[in-house]
Scaffold this active site. Structure first.
Site, mmCIF file in Angstrom:
data_model
loop_
_atom_site.group_PDB
_atom_site.id
_atom_site.type_symbol
_atom_site.label_atom_id
_atom_site.label_comp_id
_atom_site.label_asym_id
_atom_site.label_seq_id
_atom_site.Cartn_x
_atom_site.Cartn_y
_atom_site.Cartn_z
ATOM 1 N N ILE A 216 -3.607 4.560 -3.035
ATOM 2 C CA ILE A 216 -4.258 3.589 -3.360
ATOM 3 C C ILE A 216 -4.413 2.462 -2.072
ATOM 4 O O ILE A 216 -3.562 2.512 -1.164
ATOM 5 C CB ILE A 216 -3.379 2.764 -4.338
ATOM 6 C CG1 ILE A 216 -4.087 1.417 -5.048
ATOM 7 C CG2 ILE A 216 -1.960 2.230 -3.766
ATOM 8 C CD1 ILE A 216 -3.234 1.059 -6.539
ATOM 9 N N GLY A 217 -5.243 1.646 -1.990
ATOM 10 C CA GLY A 217 -5.593 0.725 -1.037
ATOM 11 C C GLY A 217 -6.968 0.838 -0.247
ATOM 12 O O GLY A 217 -7.623 2.066 -0.461
ATOM 13 N N ILE A 219 -7.779 1.817 2.745
ATOM 14 C CA ILE A 219 -8.024 3.044 3.647
ATOM 15 C C ILE A 219 -8.618 4.123 2.933
ATOM 16 O O ILE A 219 -9.323 4.950 3.288
ATOM 17 C CB ILE A 219 -6.807 3.063 4.674
ATOM 18 C CG1 ILE A 219 -7.156 1.817 5.696
ATOM 19 C CG2 ILE A 219 -6.874 4.209 5.589
ATOM 20 C CD1 ILE A 219 -6.003 1.734 6.887
ATOM 21 N N GLU A 238 -2.915 11.413 -7.808
ATOM 22 C CA GLU A 238 -2.414 10.708 -8.945
ATOM 23 C C GLU A 238 -3.557 9.945 -9.438
ATOM 24 O O GLU A 238 -3.538 9.646 -10.743
ATOM 25 C CB GLU A 238 -1.330 9.818 -8.157
ATOM 26 C CG GLU A 238 -0.543 8.722 -8.956
ATOM 27 C CD GLU A 238 0.206 7.664 -8.144
ATOM 28 O OE1 GLU A 238 0.804 8.212 -6.951
ATOM 29 O OE2 GLU A 238 0.240 6.830 -8.282
HETATM 30 N N1 COA Z 1 2.804 -7.167 8.917
HETATM 31 C C1 COA Z 1 2.494 -8.201 8.122
HETATM 32 N N2 COA Z 1 1.268 -8.301 7.318
HETATM 33 C C2 COA Z 1 0.960 -7.071 7.208
HETATM 34 C C3 COA Z 1 1.292 -5.907 7.779
HETATM 35 C C4 COA Z 1 2.435 -5.823 8.421
HETATM 36 N N3 COA Z 1 2.844 -4.821 9.001
HETATM 37 N N4 COA Z 1 0.600 -4.945 7.362
HETATM 38 C C5 COA Z 1 -0.418 -5.314 6.179
HETATM 39 N N5 COA Z 1 -0.166 -6.689 6.351
HETATM 40 C C6 COA Z 1 -0.934 -7.648 5.464
HETATM 41 C C7 COA Z 1 -2.268 -7.595 5.700
HETATM 42 O O1 COA Z 1 -2.823 -8.315 6.710
HETATM 43 C C8 COA Z 1 -3.061 -7.997 4.512
HETATM 44 O O2 COA Z 1 -2.868 -9.599 4.171
HETATM 45 P P1 COA Z 1 -4.141 -10.345 3.787
HETATM 46 O O3 COA Z 1 -4.283 -9.905 2.274
HETATM 47 O O4 COA Z 1 -3.619 -11.530 3.903
HETATM 48 O O5 COA Z 1 -5.279 -9.900 4.935
HETATM 49 C C9 COA Z 1 -1.998 -7.358 3.159
HETATM 50 O O6 COA Z 1 -0.749 -7.217 4.105
HETATM 51 C C10 COA Z 1 -2.373 -6.235 2.610
HETATM 52 O O7 COA Z 1 -2.673 -5.225 3.692
HETATM 53 P P2 COA Z 1 -3.927 -4.051 3.496
HETATM 54 O O8 COA Z 1 -3.771 -3.323 4.525
HETATM 55 O O9 COA Z 1 -5.253 -5.034 2.893
HETATM 56 O O10 COA Z 1 -3.249 -3.647 1.964
HETATM 57 P P3 COA Z 1 -3.936 -2.708 0.725
HETATM 58 O O11 COA Z 1 -4.635 -3.242 -0.245
HETATM 59 O O12 COA Z 1 -4.984 -1.576 1.689
HETATM 60 O O13 COA Z 1 -2.760 -1.636 0.506
HETATM 61 C C11 COA Z 1 -0.645 -0.652 0.909
HETATM 62 C C12 COA Z 1 -1.803 -1.114 1.396
HETATM 63 C C13 COA Z 1 0.232 0.097 1.841
HETATM 64 C C14 COA Z 1 0.161 -2.011 0.378
HETATM 65 C C15 COA Z 1 -0.866 0.110 -0.425
HETATM 66 O O14 COA Z 1 -1.617 1.283 -0.162
HETATM 67 C C16 COA Z 1 0.421 0.577 -1.057
HETATM 68 O O15 COA Z 1 1.041 -0.320 -1.961
HETATM 69 N N6 COA Z 1 0.918 1.773 -0.819
HETATM 70 C C17 COA Z 1 2.271 2.276 -1.447
HETATM 71 C C18 COA Z 1 1.950 3.050 -2.669
HETATM 72 C C19 COA Z 1 1.054 4.427 -2.428
HETATM 73 O O16 COA Z 1 0.605 4.487 -1.518
HETATM 74 N N7 COA Z 1 0.930 5.059 -3.428
HETATM 75 C C20 COA Z 1 0.181 6.330 -3.368
HETATM 76 C C21 COA Z 1 -0.418 7.029 -4.516
HETATM 77 S S1 COA Z 1 -1.756 6.172 -5.385
#
Ligand code: COA
Length: 442
Positions: A216-217, A219, A238
């Site tokens: 999810i997300g 990337i 998934e």
């Molecule tokens: N420090 C501070 N802020 C951070 C950060 C860090 N290291 N990394 C990301 N952020 C912030 C981003 O800037 C963004 O903020 P904004 O919305 O104000 O711009 C926010 O956090 C979300 O980051 P983003 O990379 O856009 O998130 P995403 O929507 O692409 O989701 C995950 C990324 C990791 C949260 C998501 O993939 C997840 O929940 N993964 C865990 C579950 C999973 O992978 N399941 C897999 C099977 S489906």
């Protein structure tokens, strides 16, 4: 059997269905596009007579009043397997709490933790044999339908009829309500330059004939667009996404070389646009299986050349991956990240990939760090981590010592942060210093 008569017998109004709920009961509901929107929206109207009802949800799609309005405190409490934007906002109200879980065990662990009074799900209208389809999610729904004392299904004609382990019989349901809310959609976003660079590095790691899981997300969805030159890919995932539909329609995905469920795309839930919901409707090439099956690492690992691709928020130089919190601020959940990362490594020829931007907040914050932020939740422990990719390259960590991991991760960090990382690593003593022959080690 006269299925129409059975249907009519079980049909009640949404307020009457919510009216069955008693104070102190526990209730779980189906997730994402299969969320029972009518029932969950109605709940707040019953607050006056209900105290201390605990709801178990995963990634609620709407800002339901029952847990986002401060006056609902004491009436309802949300136990949540995966936070989305509304949950992050209302966390401070004290009416929601995260349930640590690996997705393939979410249903099993819920049953282990104690009784479940009520399950609210959704299904397609029944066919003339009294069979319905549980449609877009099988993550834990079937397990909890079997476990709950009372099952209410919200029948929505907009739900796609999906195939696999999705069938449910009218006789297995206590009550039926009707609601034709349009399905929630997750829009596809065009990949940014950095995401395309990450996608290109990942494409180099994927062999023709491989089977993929995309998480999810932003990337993982962008990565699908870097795979158009591949051949004969398979899907065991998934979450079904729009990117997978594009790859199927481009002839890239056909599952020809899959060693488990050949020729089928396999997954536990679908979340995307209407294009995805149309694609999974009555599609014999798409197999929905329960999350306890799709995400069991030992099941996933039966696919040869299984590649999992998930994303993260922070990775420390030891290889500990945090994907679910920003420091102690809970952000999302583990979901199936650890399940699939492990499953890919069990697979002969497989690989678990964590892909993330090297910086966030316009380059101000490095996502590769000497230590995870205080309070960060580890999603993939260092002993499970395999491959980490940023827009600067690929760090292969599996089976390698901390000294080599540190070097590999610093090399894919943003150049602006590399000397800071080296200094911090040295200060923390993570990498042993070279011992000068004859030096006093006492
Ligand atoms: N420090 C501070 N802020 C951070 C950060 C860090 N290291 N990394 C990301 N952020 C912030 C981003 O800037 C963004 O903020 P904004 O919305 O104000 O711009 C926010 O956090 C979300 O980051 P983003 O990379 O856009 O998130 P995403 O929507 O692409 O989701 C995950 C990324 C990791 C949260 C998501 O993939 C997840 O929940 N993964 C865990 C579950 C999973 O992978 N399941 C897999 C099977 S489906």
């Amino acid at each position: 059997m006269d299925f129409q008569a059975i249907y009519k017998e079980k049909l009640i109004s949404i307020p009457d269905a919510v009216g069955l709920l008693q104070s102190g009961q526990t209730l779980a509901a189906a997730m994402c596009a299969s969320e029972p929107v009518g029932l969950l929206s109605e709940l707040e109207n019953h607050a006056e007579r209900l105290q201390d009802v605990h709801l178990f949800l995963c990634l609620p799609m709407r800002k339901y009043g029952f847990y986002t309005k401060p006056e609902m405190a004491g009436h309802f409490f949300l136990e949540n397997w995966f936070y989305g934007a509304p949950d992050r906002k209302v966390h401070g109200l004290g009416m929601v709490s995260y349930i640590p879980n690996n997705l393939h065990r979410a249903g099993t662990d819920r049953i282990h933790a104690g009784g479940l009074n009520v399950f609210w799900g959704t299904a397609t209208p029944p066919n003339d044999r009294g069979i319905m389809s549980l449609s877009t999610s099988l993550v834990f729904e079937r397990q909890l339908i079997d476990a709950a004392d009372v099952v209410v299904l919200e029948i929505n004609p907009n739900l796609p009829w999906t195939l696999g382990d999705t069938q449910i019989y009218l006789q297995d349901v206590d009550y039926i309500v009707e609601n034709d809310t349009p399905l929630v959609e997750l829009p596809s976003i065009e990949p940014a330059e950095v995401e395309t660079a990450i996608g290109n590095f990942i494409a180099d790691l994927i062999k023709d004939g491989a089977t993929l899981q995309l998480g999810i997300g932003g990337i993982p969805n962008a990565i699908a667009q870097s795979l158009y030159d591949k051949h004969d890919l398979g899907i065991h995932t998934e979450m079904f996404t729009d990117g997978m539909v594009d790859l199927f329609e481009a002839g890239v995905v056909n599952g020809r070389h899959k060693t488990l469920w050949p020729n089928k795309m396999v997954g536990a839930f679908a979340l995307g646009t209407q294009k995805l919901y149309d694609f999974v409707h009555n599609n014999v090439a798409v197999e929905f299986q329960q999350g306890k099956v799709t995400n069991d690492p030992y099941v996933m690992g039966k696919n040869y050349n299984m590649v999992s691709i998930n994303t993260a928020l922070q990775v420390d130089v030891l290889g500990q991956v945090c994907s679910q919190s920003i420091g102690s601020r809970h952000f999302s959940g583990t979901g199936g990240q650890l399940d699939t990362h492990r499953g890919a490594q069990i697979s002969p020829g497989g690989r678990g990939i964590i892909a993330l931007r090297s910086t966030v907040k316009n380059g101000a914050i490095s996502t590769i760090v000497p230590q995870l932020s205080p309070g960060a939740e580890v999603t993939v422990p260092s002993q499970d981590v395999d491959t980490v990719v940023t827009e600067f390259g690929v760090a292969e960590l599996r089976g390698r010592c901390l000294k080599d991991r540190t070097e590999a991760l610093i090399n894919i960090a943003h150049p602006d942060f590399r000397s800071w990382l080296r200094e911090e690593v040295e200060k923390l003593g993570i990498v042993p210093k070279l011992v000068v022959p004859g030096a006093d080690l006492a």
